[in-house]
Design an enzyme around this catalytic site. Sequence first.
Site, PDB file in Angstrom:
ATOM      1  N   HIS A  22    -154.532  -5.087 -17.538  1.00  0.00           N
ATOM      2  CA  HIS A  22    -154.710  -6.143 -16.537  1.00  0.00           C
ATOM      3  C   HIS A  22    -155.469  -5.682 -15.300  1.00  0.00           C
ATOM      4  CE1 HIS A  22    -152.269  -9.198 -18.511  1.00  0.00           C
ATOM      5  NE2 HIS A  22    -151.400  -8.247 -18.813  1.00  0.00           N
ATOM      6  N   CYS A  74    -155.046  -8.873 -22.916  1.00  0.00           N
ATOM      7  CA  CYS A  74    -153.629  -8.615 -23.205  1.00  0.00           C
ATOM      8  C   CYS A  74    -153.164  -9.320 -24.485  1.00  0.00           C
ATOM      9  CB  CYS A  74    -152.768  -8.973 -21.999  1.00  0.00           C
ATOM     10  SG  CYS A  74    -151.116  -8.198 -22.065  1.00  0.00           S
ATOM     11  N   GLU A  86    -157.464  -7.429 -13.813  1.00  0.00           N
ATOM     12  CA  GLU A  86    -157.601  -8.607 -12.946  1.00  0.00           C
ATOM     13  C   GLU A  86    -156.438  -8.760 -11.962  1.00  0.00           C
ATOM     14  OE1 GLU A  86    -154.797 -10.259 -16.044  1.00  0.00           O
ATOM     15  OE2 GLU A  86    -156.428  -8.785 -15.987  1.00  0.00           O
TER      16      GLU A  86
END
Length: 306
Positions: A233, A142, A235
């Site tokens: 993202h 990011c 994760e």
Amino acid sequence: MPIRIPDQLPARKTLETEGVVVMDQSRSARQDIRPLQFGLLNLMPNKQRTETQFARLIASTPLQIDLTLVRVADPLSKSTPEDYLQNFYSTWEDVRAKKFDGFVVTGAPIANMPFEDVRYWPEMLEIMDWTQTNVHHTMFICWGAQAALHHLHGVKRYRMEHKAFGVYRHKVLDTRHPFLRGFSDDLAVPVSRYNDIDRQSLSPDLDILIDSDEVGICMLDDRKYRAAYMLNHLEYDNTSLADEYHRDIEAGLDTPLPVNLFPGNDPSRMPENRWRSHAHLLFQNWINEIYQTTPYELEKVGTGEW
């Protein structure tokens, strides 16, 4: 298979309840293979949540990995106590002499600030250059990805008309790439950002791996600087975007409902995780590629000699 983290790290209990194999130092010392050395530069204020998310993914391979938690000199964190940072984190200055097989640089909640105005930007410049001599392969996430693309390749970014916020369909452009082995042709990816990168400013050394017609480039591979850039993202937990939405609503901000997140667009309902398998597969592939290509002698990382 195991990941080795500090014995008292709170993330340990969470990971163990999920079935992640966490190894203590005495047990790992009896194994003959060389553990892979990974670092996580955590730029997020909520250190515990972020470290747990990435430890979960890094632990998803059959390899033993030693994970070092790293922070910049500026603690950045109002939500993480100083004693927690002292107990579980090293500053980058503490580890700059070390070599790492893999290194992750997280995002940071400073999207609206020019890079040069970030108070720890000088240290970030050093860290990004340091990855070329002390890290075999780096994954930037990011804001970390935008910062590295800006510094290493001069890639421009621009503010989008509206924040990209939600779960968006993305296309896999190269299913033969080592990082994307086993990926389906498209996937759902959580996105939360105000900025996008300018495709016209990409250098020839960068290959787009995952893309979206709605929210732009998701992931790039960098052949020149041994890096990958994940602009979104994978994760994230089930509730990461939901928590961000509810936080902003409680703060009185005019925040739109995250796209494709809540079942029936009902923010009272629990979001379904439709990206977990691809998140694990990405990290499994990335770590396997590192394992296959990193020098056995750790001190040779970054030298081009092995």
